[in-house]
Scaffold this motif. Structure first.
Motif, short mmCIF file in Angstrom:
data_model
loop_
_atom_site.label_atom_id
_atom_site.label_comp_id
_atom_site.label_asym_id
_atom_site.label_seq_id
_atom_site.Cartn_x
_atom_site.Cartn_y
_atom_site.Cartn_z
N ALA A 35 11.74 37.37 41.67
CA ALA A 35 12.04 36.82 42.99
C ALA A 35 11.88 35.29 42.98
N VAL A 36 10.80 34.82 42.31
CA VAL A 36 10.57 33.37 42.21
C VAL A 36 11.63 32.75 41.31
N VAL A 37 11.97 33.44 40.21
CA VAL A 37 12.99 32.92 39.29
C VAL A 37 14.33 32.74 40.01
N VAL A 38 14.72 33.76 40.78
CA VAL A 38 15.98 33.68 41.52
C VAL A 38 15.94 32.54 42.53
N ARG A 39 14.77 32.34 43.16
CA ARG A 39 14.65 31.27 44.16
C ARG A 39 14.72 29.89 43.52
N LEU A 40 14.02 29.70 42.35
CA LEU A 40 13.96 28.39 41.72
C LEU A 40 15.15 28.12 40.81
N GLY A 41 15.70 29.18 40.22
CA GLY A 41 16.82 29.00 39.31
C GLY A 41 16.41 28.75 37.89
N ALA A 97 1.92 41.44 52.95
CA ALA A 97 0.70 41.03 52.24
C ALA A 97 0.96 39.79 51.39
N LEU A 98 2.15 39.73 50.76
CA LEU A 98 2.50 38.57 49.94
C LEU A 98 2.61 37.31 50.80
N MET A 99 3.24 37.43 51.97
CA MET A 99 3.39 36.28 52.86
C MET A 99 2.03 35.78 53.36
N ILE A 100 1.17 36.70 53.78
CA ILE A 100 -0.14 36.31 54.33
C ILE A 100 -1.03 35.73 53.23
N SER A 101 -1.04 36.40 52.05
CA SER A 101 -1.90 35.92 50.96
C SER A 101 -1.42 34.56 50.45
N GLY A 102 -0.09 34.35 50.41
CA GLY A 102 0.44 33.06 49.98
C GLY A 102 0.01 31.93 50.91
N PHE A 103 0.05 32.22 52.21
CA PHE A 103 -0.38 31.22 53.19
C PHE A 103 -1.89 30.99 53.10
N TYR A 104 -2.67 32.10 52.94
CA TYR A 104 -4.13 31.99 52.95
C TYR A 104 -4.66 31.29 51.70
N PHE A 105 -4.08 31.64 50.53
CA PHE A 105 -4.57 31.07 49.27
C PHE A 105 -3.82 29.78 48.87
N HIS A 106 -2.85 29.37 49.68
CA HIS A 106 -2.04 28.18 49.40
C HIS A 106 -1.36 28.30 48.03
N SER A 107 -0.88 29.51 47.72
CA SER A 107 -0.21 29.73 46.43
C SER A 107 1.25 29.31 46.52
N PHE A 108 1.86 29.18 45.36
CA PHE A 108 3.25 28.73 45.28
C PHE A 108 4.17 29.91 45.56
N VAL A 109 4.45 30.16 46.87
CA VAL A 109 5.33 31.25 47.30
C VAL A 109 6.32 30.69 48.32
N PRO A 110 7.48 30.21 47.86
CA PRO A 110 8.50 29.71 48.78
C PRO A 110 8.84 30.74 49.86
N ARG A 111 9.27 30.28 51.02
CA ARG A 111 9.45 31.16 52.18
C ARG A 111 10.47 32.27 51.94
N SER A 112 11.48 32.06 51.13
CA SER A 112 12.50 33.09 50.89
C SER A 112 12.09 34.09 49.81
N VAL A 113 11.03 33.79 49.06
CA VAL A 113 10.60 34.68 47.97
C VAL A 113 10.21 36.07 48.45
N PRO A 114 9.42 36.22 49.55
CA PRO A 114 9.06 37.57 49.99
C PRO A 114 10.27 38.45 50.28
N LEU A 115 11.32 37.88 50.86
CA LEU A 115 12.52 38.69 51.14
C LEU A 115 13.22 39.10 49.86
N ILE A 116 13.32 38.20 48.90
CA ILE A 116 13.94 38.54 47.60
C ILE A 116 13.06 39.57 46.88
N PHE A 117 11.74 39.38 46.97
CA PHE A 117 10.80 40.33 46.36
C PHE A 117 11.00 41.73 46.93
N ALA A 118 11.17 41.81 48.24
CA ALA A 118 11.34 43.12 48.88
C ALA A 118 12.56 43.84 48.30
N GLY A 119 13.66 43.13 48.09
CA GLY A 119 14.85 43.75 47.52
C GLY A 119 14.62 44.26 46.12
#
Length: 626
Positions: A35-41, A97-119
């Motif tokens: 999901a991150v790979v697809v988002r970053l290219g 959980a990915l969206m909340i944990s990314g926000f809470y831990f300040h991890s590198f999770v771009p906003r569109s990654v959770p949706l791509i991850f879900a797919g």
């Protein structure tokens, strides 16, 4: 590949769950990474402690959701559409959980990654499960013979699902003549009209046609079976709604079609008051409880909620079977009925007497008897001992212990009998009629009827066995006829007759029209998908099963009768009549029994037959050549 799948299926359940969990952790990890790979290219991006913590939370939430939703308890090869919903729900929770944990831990999770991850997660978590299920069914389907199902209603749908999940048959086509159902697809099966049968039969080569309709009346079912029986295929049915409801059968079980559907008998609804009158909240004894008639009496009696049922039977295995069945039915009905399984012979009066006294028996149904004509003809003494003296012993025990109602299950063969079995049953009737004159505390009634379908003495099981073996089907005479009745109907009528009877009455059940045994054999042959062998030119026989005539057996009649004399009157029940017949006083009967006892002890068969000839049994043995 197929062998690998079979080996995987043999792994223990616990090991399969561990493999599933390990795969799911890997699938979540790869789904998040791609999901991150697809988002970053590109494939390289920073992974630190915050990212690892977000990954761990996502994995834990997903696995916890799968556990809670029972995904690791489900058998993958039996998963249905509902399991896909559970996968979507678990993925949605892990995405949150990915969206909340990314926000809470300040991890590198771009906003569109959770949706791509879900797919990705839906595909990686659900895809293999669906593939395994389909792969399993495709391979197992090849090894299962095809069957057709007639009926696309609730019963047909349940049957199709049960067969698809089982390992015996593969449901290939659904038939229904309801225009609203034709064209529907149920569990991947298209619903066809019956006019498509020939075309589809050539395509799928089915071994059976299964009738899955239980919500139509008797007349409609008769017409339907009559039409389907002309199709060149074995016709079978699913259990009735009643058998499924009481736990005696499962929806996926398949049984031979009830031949009663072809005999045109329409059972009369029983009168509830008559069924319950001598049974509800009372203690009941059934002799011969493990036999075909006795066991059905037990089933019908239990439904009336007696306080106690005493099952009296000589055969240990038959007693065990009916006891286990009644115990299960009792749990289902949530009754408090006491069920007593008692081994013993009806000829031991002391044993019967003790049981009646111990359980305060109020009503007795005496079904214990030897009823196979040729066997009794070859074992006259035992036939007389069991049928006559056994009845006398149980009757005397009933009188001594204060039993209020005693019903004898008699037979049409007791009318102008040409064999010892019929004569012994008529003599048993005379014993009870004499006892009814001697006393009035116990009400003795006798109920006389013909053959019951499916009983141990019926021709139906014999014909089935012969057809399955490839024939020949043996019929004693081309013109022989018999009366037939359903076992449940006969049992209900016996109970009702006992309730309306006066002391010493003989009742006759309306058996409808007699059935020609040859016609029954031909119809059964056709129902089981066979054709009759017929003579062609040059005496060459074409067909599957030969019908062979063997000649009448010793003591066998061409036609059965139900009445003696013409003095017959109706009762309050349309299917029960009463007959006024010649009887003996107790003094006369006692002398007959004393003589008969001596002759049985001495095995003097001619003197036994002379007694049967001299008493008003109507006995007239067939002479050779008749």
């Amino acid at each position: 590949m197929y062998q690998t799948l079979k080996n995987l299926l043999k792994i223990r359940r616990r090991e399969k769950r561990i493999i599933n969990a390990i795969y799911d952790i890997a699938a979540i990890t790869f789904s998040l990474y791609f999901a991150v790979v697809v988002r970053l290219g590109h494939y390289h991006f920073p992974i630190g402690t915050p990212e690892i913590l977000s990954w761990a939370v996502t994995v834990i939430v997903t696995i916890a959701a799968f556990i809670k939703l029972g995904m690791y308890r489900a058998v993958i090869r039996y998963m249905m559409v509902a399991a896909l919903g559970h996968i979507f729900l678990a993925v949605m929770l892990s995405t949150i959980a990915l969206m909340i944990s990314g926000f809470y831990f300040h991890s590198f999770v771009p906003r569109s990654v959770p949706l791509i991850f879900a797919g990705f997660a839906v595909v990686t978590l659900g895809g293999p499960r669906i593939l395994i299920r389909n792969y399993y069914h495709q391979f197992y389907r090849r090894n299962k013979p095809n069957v057709f199902i007639y009926g696309a209603g609730a019963t047909g749908r349940d049957l199709a699902f049960a067969l698809a999940s089982g390992e015996e048959y593969n449901p290939a086509v659904l038939f229904d003549d309801d225009p609203k159902k034709i064209g529907q697809v149920i569990y991947g099966l298209r619903v066809h009209p019956s006019s498509d049968f020939e075309k589809l039969k050539s395509l799928y080569q089915p071994v059976k046609l299964l009738l899955a309709i239980n919500n139509i009346n008797k007349g409609e079912r008769l017409r339907l079976v009559d039409r389907l029986s002309t199709w060149p295929i074995e016709l079978q049915s699913v259990p009735s709604v009643e058998d499924i409801a009481t736990g005696r059968a499962q929806i996926g079980e398949i049984k031979d079609l009830d031949v009663a559907d072809l005999l045109g008998r329409t059972p009369v609804n029983p009168v509830p008051e008559l069924l319950s009158q001598n049974i509800t909240k009372k203690s009941i004894m059934i002799t011969g409880a493990g036999g075909s008639i006795g066991s059905e009496l037990c089933r019908q009696i239990l439904k009336q909620n007696p306080s106690c049922i005493v099952l009296f039977e000589l055969n240990e295995y038959n007693l065990y079977k009916i006891d286990q069945e009644l115990q299960q039915a009792k749990k289902h009905l949530k009754y408090e009925t006491k069920i007593v399984a008692a081994l013993g012979s009806v000829q031991r009066q002391n044993r019967v007497e003790k049981l009646m006294k111990s359980y305060e028996v109020e009503t007795v149904y005496h079904a214990a008897a030897y009823k196979h004509v040729p066997l009794v003809e070859d074992n006259i003494v035992e036939g007389i001992r069991n049928n006559v003296f056994g009845t006398w012993s149980v009757a005397e025990a009933a009188i001594k212990t204060g039993v209020k109602n005693f019903t004898l299950i008699s037979t049409d063969k007791a009318v102008r009998p040409t064999n010892v079995m019929g004569a012994s049953k008529r003599l048993a009737e005379l014993v009870l009629q004499a006892l009814s004159d001697r006393q009035s505390n116990t009400c003795f009634t006798m109920v006389r009827f013909g053959n019951v379908l499916g009983s141990s003495g019926s021709v139906v099981p014999l014909f089935k066995k012969q057809i399955r073996k490839g024939g020949p089907v043996t019929v004693t005479h081309p013109d022989i006829t018999r009366f037939f009745m359903l076992i449940p109907e006969a049992a209900q009528l016996v109970i009702q007759a006992g309730a309306i009877g006066n002391n010493g009455q003989v009742f006759v059940l309306d058996m409808g029209e007699p059935v020609k045994i040859l016609d029954l054999a031909k119809r059964m042959n056709h129902l089981m998908g066979m054709t009759e062998k017929t003579d062609e030119e040059g005496n060459k026989k074409e067909g599957d099963i030969e019908i062979r005539f063997t000649g009448l057996r010793p003591g066998e009649k061409l036609y059965e009768e139900l009445l003696i004399g013409e003095n017959v009157t109706g009762t309050c029940h349309p299917k029960i009549m009463t007959a006024c017949e010649e009887s003996l006083s107790w003094e006369e009967m006692e002398v007959v029994l004393q003589q008969l006892d001596v002759y049985c002890h001495d095995f003097d068969l001619q003197c036994i037959k002379n007694i049967l000839l001299d008493t008003p049994t109507g006995y007239r043995p067939k002479e050779k050549g008749e």
